[in-house]
Structures are given as structure tokens and as C-alpha cells.
Design a protein around this motif. Structure first.
Motif, mmCIF file in Angstrom:
data_model
loop_
_atom_site.group_PDB
_atom_site.id
_atom_site.type_symbol
_atom_site.label_atom_id
_atom_site.label_comp_id
_atom_site.label_asym_id
_atom_site.label_seq_id
_atom_site.Cartn_x
_atom_site.Cartn_y
_atom_site.Cartn_z
ATOM 1 N N ILE A 154 -0.098 -0.408 0.431
ATOM 2 C CA ILE A 154 0.535 -1.734 0.427
ATOM 3 C C ILE A 154 0.839 -2.169 -0.996
ATOM 4 C CG2 ILE A 154 0.184 -4.190 0.911
ATOM 5 C CD1 ILE A 154 -1.499 -3.271 3.358
ATOM 6 N N ASN A 155 -0.122 -2.023 -1.889
ATOM 7 C CA ASN A 155 0.083 -2.452 -3.276
ATOM 8 C C ASN A 155 1.246 -1.706 -3.923
ATOM 9 O OD1 ASN A 155 -2.021 -4.269 -3.028
ATOM 10 N ND2 ASN A 155 -3.506 -2.959 -4.081
ATOM 11 N N SER A 156 1.382 -0.410 -3.627
ATOM 12 C CA SER A 156 2.509 0.363 -4.173
ATOM 13 C C SER A 156 3.817 -0.049 -3.509
ATOM 14 C CB SER A 156 2.280 1.860 -3.948
ATOM 15 O OG SER A 156 1.165 2.305 -4.679
ATOM 16 N N ALA A 157 3.786 -0.237 -2.209
ATOM 17 C CA ALA A 157 5.004 -0.558 -1.466
ATOM 18 C C ALA A 157 5.547 -1.930 -1.816
ATOM 19 C CB ALA A 157 4.731 -0.477 0.032
ATOM 20 N N LYS A 158 4.680 -2.880 -2.115
ATOM 21 C CA LYS A 158 5.115 -4.255 -2.389
ATOM 22 C C LYS A 158 6.058 -4.348 -3.572
ATOM 23 C CE LYS A 158 1.818 -7.377 -0.394
ATOM 24 N NZ LYS A 158 0.813 -8.386 -0.706
ATOM 25 N N ASP A 159 6.008 -3.366 -4.477
ATOM 26 C CA ASP A 159 6.937 -3.357 -5.604
ATOM 27 C C ASP A 159 8.386 -3.272 -5.131
ATOM 28 O OD1 ASP A 159 4.863 -3.501 -7.407
ATOM 29 O OD2 ASP A 159 4.838 -1.353 -7.826
ATOM 30 N N TYR A 160 8.618 -2.812 -3.906
ATOM 31 C CA TYR A 160 9.961 -2.652 -3.367
ATOM 32 C C TYR A 160 10.423 -3.862 -2.568
ATOM 33 C CZ TYR A 160 9.478 2.194 -4.732
ATOM 34 O OH TYR A 160 9.303 3.340 -5.455
ATOM 35 N N GLY A 161 9.582 -4.892 -2.472
ATOM 36 C CA GLY A 161 9.948 -6.072 -1.686
ATOM 37 C C GLY A 161 9.635 -5.864 -0.217
#
Length: 144
Positions: free
Chosen positions: A98-105
Motif C-alpha cells: 500500500i505504501n508503495s502503491a500510494k505514490d501512484y494515487g
């Protein structure tokens, strides 16, 4: 000691794929009116189970894209929209993803060892079926 950690490059690639699917779902022209299970009440208790069990509860026939010990991910197309559903072997693996994915909006519906990624209207509908908490990713471009 190595436990089942998801390599960052794999997590980022999966997040990008998930958000690509969510972006495509946004082109359907649906405006989110009339969520079937909404009723304006509280969401149900947070769902638990396998990828297939969660998908069944959300009325989706999952198309599995990733099938690994630490992560299973599927694309779902339903009457109320398209989304990506991922299940995780560990809470830590889920949080790292989740923390990595959130960078993509994007918008995320987060449950116990599972995440759904979709446009906000689909997340609202899914929350009425699966429970969970809504989280939002970073917005990098303000003109969308």
C-alpha cells in the motif's frame, strides 16, 4: 532471515498495473449514482478470506494476474465497475504494498490482508459489500 517480503520493484509494478486498471474503469461514464448496497448505513464487518471468497462476496469472477505465496492479485469486472483485488500473506507485506502503491494515487479499500484499488465510486460500492477502510493515494497532478 528472509520472510515473504515483496520486492519493491515488484510491488511498484503491481501497483502501477492495478492503478492502470482502475484508471480504465474511470472511463465508463458511470457517475456512481444508486449504489445497490449503500443504503446510507454503516458498512458491514470487514470481510476476511481468500481472494476467491472475497471476490465472490463482491460479485466478481476474478481474473488472477499474480499468484505467489506472499501476494495474489486479480482483476475484477462487475456491474458496478472494474477494480483490482489483492490478498497478502502478512500484514507487513500488505502495508509495504500500500505504501508503495500510494505514490501512484488512486483510491484503496483496505481490509485484513486484502486491498481493492479502483475509482472512488467503485470503492464506495465495494465498501458496502466488503467493509474495510478507505485510503487515498498521493495526487501528483492537480489538473485531472
Amino acid at each position: 532471515m528472509r520472510t515473504s517480503r515483496i520486492p519493491k520493484d515488484v510491488a511498484l509494478a503491481l501497483a502501477a498495473a492495478a492503478l492502470g486498471a482502475a484508471a480504465l474503469a474511470g472511463c465508463t461514464g458511470e457517475d456512481g449514482h444508486g449504489s445497490g448496497h449503500g443504503d446510507g448505513g454503516d458498512p458491514p464487518p470487514v470481510a476476511e478470506g481468500t481472494l476467491e471468497e472475497l471476490a465472490e462476496r463482491a460479485e466478481c469472477e476474478p481474473r488472477v494476474q499474480t499468484d505467489a505465496d506472499e501476494l495474489r492479485q486479480a482483476n475484477c469486472t462487475t456491474a458496478y465497475g472494474t477494480y483490482v483485488l489483492a490478498t497478502f500473506a502478512t500484514d507487513r507485506g500488505q502495508r509495504e504494498w500500500i505504501n508503495s502503491a500510494k505514490d501512484y494515487g488512486g483510491s484503496y479499500l483496505v481490509g485484513r490482508k486484502w486491498v481493492a484499488v479502483a475509482e472512488p465510486a467503485v470503492i464506495t460500492e465495494l465498501r458496502g459489500r466488503l467493509g474495510g477502510e478507505v485510503e487515498a493515494g498521493e495526487q501528483h497532478s492537480g489538473h485531472h
